[in-house]
Design an enzyme around this catalytic site. Structure first.
Site, short mmCIF file in Angstrom:
data_model
loop_
_atom_site.label_atom_id
_atom_site.label_comp_id
_atom_site.label_asym_id
_atom_site.label_seq_id
_atom_site.Cartn_x
_atom_site.Cartn_y
_atom_site.Cartn_z
CE LYS A 26 -24.46 -4.99 -23.47
NZ LYS A 26 -23.80 -3.79 -23.69
NE ARG A 101 -23.58 -6.66 -30.11
CZ ARG A 101 -22.57 -6.37 -28.97
NH1 ARG A 101 -23.05 -7.53 -28.15
NH2 ARG A 101 -21.86 -5.63 -28.85
NE ARG A 140 -15.02 -2.54 -20.96
CZ ARG A 140 -15.82 -3.00 -21.67
NH1 ARG A 140 -17.23 -3.43 -21.21
NH2 ARG A 140 -15.91 -2.77 -22.85
NE ARG A 173 -14.21 -5.35 -24.52
CZ ARG A 173 -15.70 -5.41 -24.63
NH1 ARG A 173 -16.09 -6.04 -23.44
NH2 ARG A 173 -16.40 -5.10 -25.81
NE ARG A 184 -17.60 -1.57 -28.38
CZ ARG A 184 -16.90 -1.52 -27.10
NH1 ARG A 184 -15.69 -0.86 -27.02
NH2 ARG A 184 -17.54 -2.02 -25.88
#
Ligand code: AP5
Length: 232
Positions: A26, A101, A140, A173, A184
């Site tokens: 996203k 969300r 990431r 992160r 998550r």
């Protein structure tokens, strides 16, 4: 990097929402689409991380929630969003990633959009399988200066640990540890996935195959947005 040809940036004139599980791409796509259409890219995750790094009262509240992989309370997120999208730079549309969300967020967002005369949103739902999500998230790395997103497996920088654009340090992160990712994903299934049916039933949602390479996904998103504009 995708291009829309030599024509001036097309108008968006609406709110575009990127919906999908953590790691679906996203943020990567929102940055590119916002650049192509010349509108702001908004991310509640980035806004909250900014509060955390500045140590604001909101950041202190959000930090432990985010590090457990849970969702921050709706009223906090909604206040942040309402203030941001009321600014003049959002009048010609914007791309939102990571919001709404929950169902209450989506319902309140519809009300805010009506108040700002921004009409109904266009929702793109990124579909990617769970195995690929885990690999994307653990790989990431994000630029600590400009926020560019890399992946050590799929989209490595030219120099390890440094951003191609500005040389900024690439960081991981804190919520990209496997056990937090699992939480998550659970939060997504329970609280966010119901929004797929909510928006689909209103005819506002299109699925996008998020498992293709980044440029192919961008082309697919531009295709959906172009069709939506010409049918508007
Ligand atoms: P947030 O920051 O929104 O995180 P998220 O939704 O979990 O999504 P991610 O940013 O992890 O993934 P993404 O889909 O953007 O993927 P990306 O493009 O980076 O939220 C963080 C936390 O904040 C939440 O857990 C919650 O606590 C709180 N929060 C935020 N919003 C909230 C809200 N509205 N309400 C309540 N709480 C909220 O890509 C991932 C990786 O894959 C990258 O390495 C990238 O290079 C790679 N990649 C991307 N696309 C491709 C591709 N096509 N092929 C190969 N690799 C790709």
């Amino acid at each position: 990097m995708a291009s829309l040809g030599s024509a001036p940036a097309p108008r968006l004139n609406r709110a575009v929402i990127f919906l999908g599980p953590p790691g679906a791409g996203k943020g990567t796509q929102a940055k590119e689409i916002a650049r192509l259409y010349g509108v702001p890219h908004l991310s509640t995750g980035d806004m909250l991380r900014d509060h955390v790094s500045r140590g604001t009262a909101l950041g202190q509240l959000a930090k432990p929630i985010m590090s457990r992989g849970e969702l921050v309370p709706d009223e906090i997120v909604l206040a942040m969003v309402e203030e941001r999208i009321s600014r003049p730079d959002c009048a010609k549309g914007f791309v939102f990633d990571g919001f709404p969300r929950t169902l209450p967020q989506a319902e309140k967002f519809a009300e805010i959009l009506r108040g700002l005369r921004l009409g109904r949103p266009m929702v793109l739902h990124f579909v990617v399988d769970a195995r690929q999500l885990m690999r994307r998230l653990t790989g990431r790395r994000t630029c600590s200066v400009g926020g560019e997103i890399y992946n050590v497996y799929e989209r490595p920088p030219r120099v390890a640990g440094r951003c191609d654009n500005d040389g900024g340090e690439l960081i991981e992160r804190p919520d990209d540890r496997e056990e937090v990712i699992a939480e998550r994903l659970v939060a997504y299934e329970r609280q966010t996935k119901p929004l797929v049916d909510y928006y689909r039933s209103q005819g506002l949602l299109e699925d996008v195959d998020g498992s293709a390479d980044v440029e192919a996904v961008t082309r697919a998103v531009v295709g959906v947005l172009t069709r939506a504009q010409s049918n508007a």
